[in-house]
Structure formats: C-alpha cells, structure tokens
Design an enzyme around this catalytic site. Structure first.
Site, PDB file in Angstrom:
ATOM      1  N   CYS A  13      47.242  12.529  32.698  1.00  0.00           N
ATOM      2  CA  CYS A  13      47.565  12.188  30.867  1.00  0.00           C
ATOM      3  C   CYS A  13      48.745  13.306  30.549  1.00  0.00           C
ATOM      4  O   CYS A  13      49.419  13.814  31.372  1.00  0.00           O
ATOM      5  CB  CYS A  13      46.129  12.922  30.172  1.00  0.00           C
ATOM      6  SG  CYS A  13      45.805  14.174  30.331  1.00  0.00           S
ATOM      7  N   CYS A  87      49.491   8.557  28.707  1.00  0.00           N
ATOM      8  CA  CYS A  87      50.685   9.579  29.773  1.00  0.00           C
ATOM      9  C   CYS A  87      51.764   8.539  28.996  1.00  0.00           C
ATOM     10  O   CYS A  87      52.640   8.714  29.756  1.00  0.00           O
ATOM     11  CB  CYS A  87      50.662  10.109  31.112  1.00  0.00           C
ATOM     12  SG  CYS A  87      50.628   8.875  32.167  1.00  0.00           S
ATOM     13  N   CYS A  91      55.088   7.984  33.223  1.00  0.00           N
ATOM     14  CA  CYS A  91      54.664   7.632  34.414  1.00  0.00           C
ATOM     15  C   CYS A  91      54.869   7.018  35.144  1.00  0.00           C
ATOM     16  O   CYS A  91      55.790   5.668  34.940  1.00  0.00           O
ATOM     17  CB  CYS A  91      52.185   6.737  34.050  1.00  0.00           C
ATOM     18  SG  CYS A  91      51.714   8.024  33.149  1.00  0.00           S
TER      19      CYS A  91
END
Length: 135
Positions: A13, A87, A91
């Site tokens: 996250c 996120c 990512c």
C-alpha cells in the site's frame, strides 16, 4: 532468500502503515510458517498507524514493533503473489507474478472504530487467500 517450497506473498500500500501491515500480520499468524510474508509501501510512513496497532492487538496480534518498509523491485521479484491496496502506478509489474488488487478503505487518519471493519475485511480475504495458496 525465499524458500522454493513456500509461496511468498507481498502486500503493498502507499504508506505501509495500515492495510498492508494488517494483511501481512494476519497471513503470518494464520499460515504458521507455510507462507513467506512481506509488506512494503510506495511512500512509507515513519511509523505504523497507532489505531491499526490497537485494532490488531484487539484480535491478539501484536504489530507494535513493525516499521514501514520501502517497496523495491527486488522485493516484488522475490514474491510469487503481489497484493496491492491502493499503491497505484508505483507498483512495479514483472511477468510471471500473480497480482491482485484489493479495494479497501485507507485507515490513515482514522480512529480504531473506523479501522475495525477494514481489519475484519482483511482477515476474511487473508483466510480465502491462504486456502488458495495451500490447497
């Protein structure tokens, strides 16, 4: 180094201070060593959210010593399953990895009463994931 016999899961996250910490703690607790567990954040906070620590303590899991960790390409590479929780584009995506995106409310800035339903939803999802990983 990862154990080739164990699946490895990375929870990501933004701040690695709430959702990903709870998910990692639940999986580590429920898997009892059968799964390698990691968590990280694309922009890690300085500390884990105190309301998250309290909510997890209520269910018997102590995460008070945990610290947010920065997401690296190597951490993603070393994981079989990458579960993102807001996120976004931060990512990294690598071929051959299994990616899941869990839509969960962000507990940042919320009290423990608001964190409890998020915690409980994560626990349900972790039980389903664990069943899938260990079948």
């Amino acid at each position: 180094m990862t154990d080739p016999r164990k699946p490895s899961v990375l929870f990501v996250c933004v701040h690695n201070a709430g959702r990903s910490q709870m998910a990692a703690a639940f999986l580590a607790d429920l898997a009892q060593g059968k799964v390698e567990v990691r968590s990280a954040g694309s922009a890690p906070a300085d500390t884990v959210n105190p309301a998250v620590v309290q909510a997890m303590a209520e269910v018997g899991i102590d995460i008070s010593a945990e610290t947010p960790k920065v997401l690296t390409a190597e951490t993603v590479r070393a994981s079989d399953v990458v579960i993102t929780m807001g996120c976004g584009d931060a990512c990294p995506v690598f071929p051959g990895k299994r990616y899941l995106d869990w839509k969960l409310e962000d507990p940042a800035g919320r009290g423990v009463a608001a964190v409890r339903p998020i915690r409980d939803e994560i626990r349900v999802r972790i039980r389903e994931l664990l069943s899938d990983l260990t079948d």
